[in-house]
Design an enzyme around this catalytic site. Sequence first.
Site, PDB file in Angstrom:
ATOM      1  N   THR A  72       0.700  -1.184  -0.016  1.00 47.62           N
ATOM      2  CA  THR A  72       0.059  -0.031   0.145  1.00 47.62           C
ATOM      3  C   THR A  72       0.721   1.211   0.091  1.00 47.62           C
ATOM      4  OG1 THR A  72      -1.602  -1.292   1.120  1.00 47.62           O
ATOM      5  CG2 THR A  72      -1.698   1.088   1.179  1.00 47.62           C
ATOM      6  N   HIS A 241      -2.729  -1.924  -5.732  1.00 40.72           N
ATOM      7  CA  HIS A 241      -2.322  -3.131  -5.897  1.00 40.72           C
ATOM      8  C   HIS A 241      -3.709  -4.067  -6.170  1.00 40.72           C
ATOM      9  CE1 HIS A 241      -3.429  -3.947  -1.651  1.00 40.72           C
ATOM     10  NE2 HIS A 241      -2.537  -2.940  -1.209  1.00 40.72           N
TER      11      HIS A 241
HETATM   12 ZN   LIG Z   1      -3.434  -4.564   2.168  1.00 40.77          ZN
END
Ligand SMILES: [Zn+2]
Length: 458
Positions: A72, A241
Site C-alpha cells: 500500500t 495493488h
Molecule cells: Zn493490504
Amino acid sequence: MLLKMLLGFLCGVQALAEENITDQQGPPPLLLVSFDGFRADYLQRFPMPNLKLLYSQGVLVEQLTNVFTTKTFPNHYSLVTGLYAESHGILASKMYDPISHKHFHAGNDTDPSWWSSTQPLWVTALDSGYKTAAMMWPGSDVAIRNRTATHFFPYNSGVTFQQRLGNVTEWMLGNGKEQGVMFAALYWEEPDQSGHIFGPDNTTAMGKVLKEVDDNVGLLVSELKRTGLWGRINVLITSDHGMAQCSAKRLIRLDDCLHPDNYTLVDLTPVAALIPHTDPETIYNLLNKCHPHMMAYLKKAIPDRLHYRNNQRIQQIILIADEGWTIVQRGDKLPRLGDHGYDNSLPSMHPFLAATGPSFRRDYQISQLQSVDIYPLMCHLLSVPPHPNNGTLTQARCMLAAETCWDVPLMIALVVGILLVLSIITVLFRLLSSRRPSGPRPFQRLQVDYDDDDPLLE
Ligand SMILES: [Zn+2]
Ligand SMILES: *[C@@H]1O[C@H](CO)[C@@H](O)[C@H](O)[C@H]1NC(C)=O
Ligand SMILES: *[C@@H]1O[C@H](CO)[C@@H](O)[C@H](O)[C@H]1NC(C)=O
Ligand SMILES: *[C@@H]1O[C@H](CO)[C@@H](O)[C@H](O)[C@H]1NC(C)=O
Ligand SMILES: *[C@@H]1O[C@H](CO)[C@@H](O)[C@H](O)[C@H]1NC(C)=O
Ligand SMILES: *[C@@H]1O[C@H](CO)[C@@H](O)[C@H](O)[C@H]1NC(C)=O
Ligand SMILES: CC(=O)N[C@H]1CO[C@H](CO)[C@@H](O)[C@@H]1O
C-alpha cells in the site's frame, strides 16, 4: 520500443495546440481516488454498475503494472511521484534505516525523513500557485520537505467515505474568498481490508464489499453532480495493488532453515527483509535452499526489473514468496487469507485505472499502463512541471480527448491484411498465367530486358 516511439510520435502531434487552450482557460481541477486493494479482474468478476457507467463515459485501463513491493505505502507514493520505490524511499510497510537507525511502520510513518527523497504532487502543485488536498492518502499528514497539502486529514478509519468525500468536494469548490483546490487525492481502505480477511476467491464476501465500493462510486458521481463539479473536473479512479489468495497449506517457515539468532527480521511476508548477523553469503546459502516457493536474493543480485536495489533501506538479504505463499517464522498459523506485496509482474497484483472528465476520450479502453505513468499524466492535465520521475506520457497521451492516436495493433492488423490480400492476388495471378499452354512468358522477357539495361553492370 519502436512501437512505443511510433506511438509517442503519432500521439504528440496535437499536444502543442492543446496546451495553448489550457493556458488560456486554466486546466480543469483533478480528483484522484484510490480504492485500496482493487484487483484488476474484480471488474470482470463482479457487476460494479456505477464504475462501469463511469468509465464507459471515459477511459478504462484494464491493468496497471504497479511497483515492487506491491504494498500500500510504496504504491500510493508511486502514484503521486511517478517513481519506483527505490527512488522515492517508501519501500515496504516495515522499514529500517541503517544510517539513522529509525524504524518505519504503518502506525509510525510521520517522520518526514522517510518521505523527503522526493515530493508528492500535492506539494509540487503548490508551486504553480494551486491549492491542493490530501484526504488520508498515505503521507498526507507528513510535512514532506516541510510542506503538506493546503488541506489534509490524517488517516482515521472511523471517517466514512461519504464524510471524506464531503470534505473533498467542499475543498474543490472553494468559496467566495478562497480559490478551490486544483488537485485532490482521496483514499478509501476497501476492498483491501475484506480481501485480507476473506481472501479474493471468496465470491460471497468480495461481492458484498465490492457492491459497497461501487455504491461509493455512485455517491461520488451524485455528489459531483449535486455540486456542479461533474463534467468540469477530471476524475481518476485507481488503486495501489491487487490481492492473492493465501492458504494454510502454503506456508514457508524460516525456522526450518535457520536459527533466528542468525538474523534480525525487518519485514516478513510476502517479501522478507533480513539483516544477517554473520557473513551475508553464509546466511544467504542457507536461505537459498530453504523452500522451492521462495526466492532468496543478496541485495546486489536483486533482478533489475524489480527496480528494488538502489536504496540504503533495502536490507542485505530479501526473500520473495511465490504467489499465494506466506512466510512465517514458526508455527502453522496463517496470518491472512489474502495478501499482496508479491512480484509486480503477477496479474493478481495489478490494479486498474478509470478516467473521466473533459480532458479524456469517451468509451475508450487500453489494456495496460505502468502505474508510474499516471504521475506525468496528472502533471500534464494540471500543467504542472513534473519532478524527475520514472514514468512517461507516451502511452497515457492516448487517453486524452485532444490527442489523435492511432491504434497500433489495428494498424498492424491492417498492414498484415493488405499484404496477405496482395500475396493471394499474386499467387492466383501466377497460377492463372502458368496454366497458359504455350508462348513466351512476359515476365521472363521483362526480367532479361531489365538486366541487360542495368547501368550497374557496366
Ligand atoms: Zn493490504
Ligand atoms: C517511530 O519512529 C521514530 C522515528 O522514526 C522512532 O524513533 C521510534 O522508535 C518509532 N517508534 C516505534 C514504536 O517504532
Ligand atoms: C518549516 O516551515 C516552518 C513554518 O513555515 C518554518 O518555521 C521552518 O523554519 C521550516 N523548516 C525548515 C527545515 O525549512
Ligand atoms: C468533514 O469532516 C468532518 C470530520 O470528519 C465532518 O464532521 C464534516 O461533516 C465533514 N464535512 C462534510 C461536508 O462532509
Ligand atoms: C466467505 O465469506 C463468508 C463471509 O462473508 C463466510 O461466511 C464464508 O465462510 C467464506 N467462505 C469461504 C469458502 O471461506
Ligand atoms: C527513476 O527516476 C529517478 C529520478 O529521475 C532516477 O534517479 C532513477 O535513476 C530512475 N530509475 C530508473 C530505473 O530509470
Ligand atoms: C551460519 C550461522 O551463523 N549459524 C549460527 C546460527 O545461530 C545458531 C544459534 O545461535 C548458531 O549455533 C549457528 O552457528
